[in-house]
Structure formats: C-alpha cells, structure tokens
Design a protein around this motif. Structure first.
Motif, short mmCIF file in Angstrom:
data_model
loop_
_atom_site.label_atom_id
_atom_site.label_comp_id
_atom_site.label_asym_id
_atom_site.label_seq_id
_atom_site.Cartn_x
_atom_site.Cartn_y
_atom_site.Cartn_z
N LYS A 1 1.79 -5.12 -4.25
CA LYS A 1 2.55 -3.89 -4.43
C LYS A 1 3.29 -3.90 -5.76
O LYS A 1 4.01 -4.85 -6.08
CB LYS A 1 3.56 -3.72 -3.29
N ILE A 2 3.09 -2.86 -6.55
CA ILE A 2 3.83 -2.69 -7.80
C ILE A 2 4.90 -1.63 -7.56
O ILE A 2 4.61 -0.45 -7.40
CB ILE A 2 2.91 -2.26 -8.96
N GLY A 3 6.14 -2.08 -7.51
CA GLY A 3 7.28 -1.20 -7.30
C GLY A 3 8.18 -1.20 -8.53
O GLY A 3 7.82 -1.72 -9.59
N SER B 1 3.71 8.61 -9.19
CA SER B 1 3.46 7.18 -9.08
C SER B 1 4.44 6.42 -9.97
O SER B 1 4.82 6.89 -11.06
CB SER B 1 2.03 6.85 -9.52
N VAL B 2 4.84 5.25 -9.53
CA VAL B 2 5.76 4.43 -10.32
C VAL B 2 5.13 4.03 -11.65
O VAL B 2 5.84 3.71 -12.62
CB VAL B 2 6.18 3.18 -9.52
N ALA C 1 12.47 3.60 -7.40
CA ALA C 1 12.50 3.50 -5.94
C ALA C 1 12.16 4.83 -5.29
O ALA C 1 11.78 4.89 -4.11
CB ALA C 1 13.86 3.01 -5.48
N LYS D 1 6.23 6.67 -5.85
CA LYS D 1 5.24 6.02 -4.99
C LYS D 1 4.83 4.69 -5.59
O LYS D 1 4.47 4.62 -6.77
CB LYS D 1 4.01 6.92 -4.84
N PRO D 2 4.89 3.61 -4.81
CA PRO D 2 4.43 2.32 -5.34
C PRO D 2 2.93 2.35 -5.57
O PRO D 2 2.20 3.15 -4.97
CB PRO D 2 4.82 1.34 -4.23
N TYR D 3 2.47 1.48 -6.44
CA TYR D 3 1.05 1.39 -6.74
C TYR D 3 0.55 0.04 -6.23
O TYR D 3 1.23 -0.97 -6.36
CB TYR D 3 0.82 1.50 -8.24
N TYR D 4 -0.63 0.03 -5.63
CA TYR D 4 -1.17 -1.19 -5.04
C TYR D 4 -2.40 -1.65 -5.81
O TYR D 4 -3.31 -0.87 -6.11
CB TYR D 4 -1.53 -0.98 -3.58
N GLN E 1 8.89 -4.69 -10.08
CA GLN E 1 7.75 -5.24 -10.81
C GLN E 1 7.56 -4.55 -12.16
O GLN E 1 7.09 -5.16 -13.11
CB GLN E 1 6.46 -5.11 -9.99
#
Length: 236
Positions: free
Chosen positions: A58-60, A125-126, A47, A50-53, A63
């Motif tokens: 959205k990949i958080g 990045s996550v 959390a 940074k989420p990845y798109y 996910q």
C-alpha cells in the motif's frame, strides 16, 4: 587575558564576509518552515486521497514522503551537469535561490487545487501528490544545495565552517517558525473556532502567497549583494 579570549565572537562579526552572507540567510528560514508542510499538512491531505497498491503493498501519504529524497538524488546531477551550464551567466547562486523561492510557491498552488477537488467530493489518487513533490523538490535543490555552495564559496577561509553552521541554523529556525506561521495563518483566514484549518485550500493559498512575498524580498536583497567569488558572479 586577551580581549579575543573574553569575546570569542568579536572577530567573527568584524569579518567583511559575514554580514552580507547573513543578510542573504535571513529570509531562508521561512522557506524551510513552508517546506516542512510536506511532513504535516501534505500528509493530512494525502490521508484524504485514495491509496495506491502495488500488489499487496500500500502506498499512502506516509510512503509518499520517500518521493522527495528520491527526486533529490535524481535532480541534483541533472541541475548541476545540464541545467546550470545551459543557463550560463543567468545561473548565479542567488538567482538560483530566488527562482527556488518562487517555484516552491507554485507547489502550494497545486496542493490547493487538489484540496479544492477533495472538498468537493472528488476522489483523487495519492499518486497525484507526485506533481507538487516534483515542483517543491526542484525548489529545494535550487535553494538548499545552492545555499550550501553559496555559503562555502563566499565565506572567508577562516569563516567557512562558521558560515556553514549559520546555514544549518536557518533550517532549525525554520522548524521553529512552523507553528508560529500556522497560528498567524489561522487568524488571517478568520476561520470559525473549532474548525480544522490546517488542510484547506485557503491555508495552502496562504502558504503560496507567503512564499511569493518572501521570494520578492529575497530577490531584492540578493540584487544588492556583491559577490566575493568572481566566478560565482558569472554563474560558474
């Protein structure tokens, strides 16, 4: 009535195959307790990343939990069909499980390194969490799938289903140990009252250290185990 009717479990503990197997199982719950961090502290760390798109998807951190089962499906056939045959006699069930214990500790070292960077204000990045997921999943395959194999092969024919039940019990006990280990870790670290200690480099290092200690103890117990299955002792 017959004594076996009054005490249905007496014959279980008389079996020569039971006690040695349960001695191997005794330390496995700690592995599961630490593995469960993927559902808690690893998510909390994700959390902070940074989420990845992928397009609009959205990949958080939630996910990222899907990475583990995907990797399991990939790793199991690779380990079974390629890695274990290449290792030959070195790939006995208990050696695999011992290796898995130590490997799992390295996943927490990686997570601790990530947390150190996040605490210093660096953005990550996550997707970086894929790295410790790969390491921990490899450990899971070595411990979990091998543990099931070990339980089935080593138990006496009349005890196989019972011993498999004991293996599943290690998972349940591990789930119960999670909160206890967290409380102990907080006291050991001596963190100031009111501060969240669940997601800190020190906490992840504590988990890594605990895993390595358990790995050493497990290896010692495993070294004294006498296999019932001769082919298992040969890594076959």
């Amino acid at each position: 009535p017959p004594r076996s009717t009054l005490f249905p479990y007496t014959t279980l503990f008389r079996s020569k195959s039971v006690a040695p197997i349960l001695s191997i199982f005794a330390l496995v719950p700690v592995f599961w307790a630490l593995f469960d961090q993927t559902f808690s502290t690893w998510v909390l760390q994700g959390a902070q990343m940074k989420p990845y798109y992928v397009g609009n998807y959205k990949i958080g951190p939630e996910q990222m939990l899907a990475v583990n089962p995907i990797l399991v499906m990939i790793m199991v056939p690779i380990m079974t069909l390629v890695v274990y045959p290449l290792l030959g006699r070195l790939a006995t069930p208990l050696r695999r499980m011992s290796a898995g214990m130590f490997i799992s500790g390295f996943s927490f070292l990686i997570v601790a390194a990530f947390q150190t960077r996040l605490d210093a204000g660096q953005e990550l990045s996550v997707l970086w969490q894929i790295v410790p997921y790969i390491v921990l999943t490899a450990a899971e395959v070595l411990v979990s799938t091998t543990g099931l194999e070990f339980a089935f092969r080593e138990a006496a024919p009349s005890m196989k289903s019972t011993i498999m039940g004991f293996w599943n019990l290690t998972v349940a006990i591990g789930n119960l140990l999670v909160s206890f280990i967290t409380v102990i870790a907080s006291k050991v670290l001596g963190t100031a009252s009111g501060q969240d200690v669940s997601v800190t480099p020190q906490m992840f290092l504590f988990y890594a250290g605990l895993t390595f200690v358990v790995g050493i103890l497990f290896s010692g117990v495993a070294a004294m185990y006498k296999y019932r299955d001769a082919s298992a002792a040969q890594g076959k």
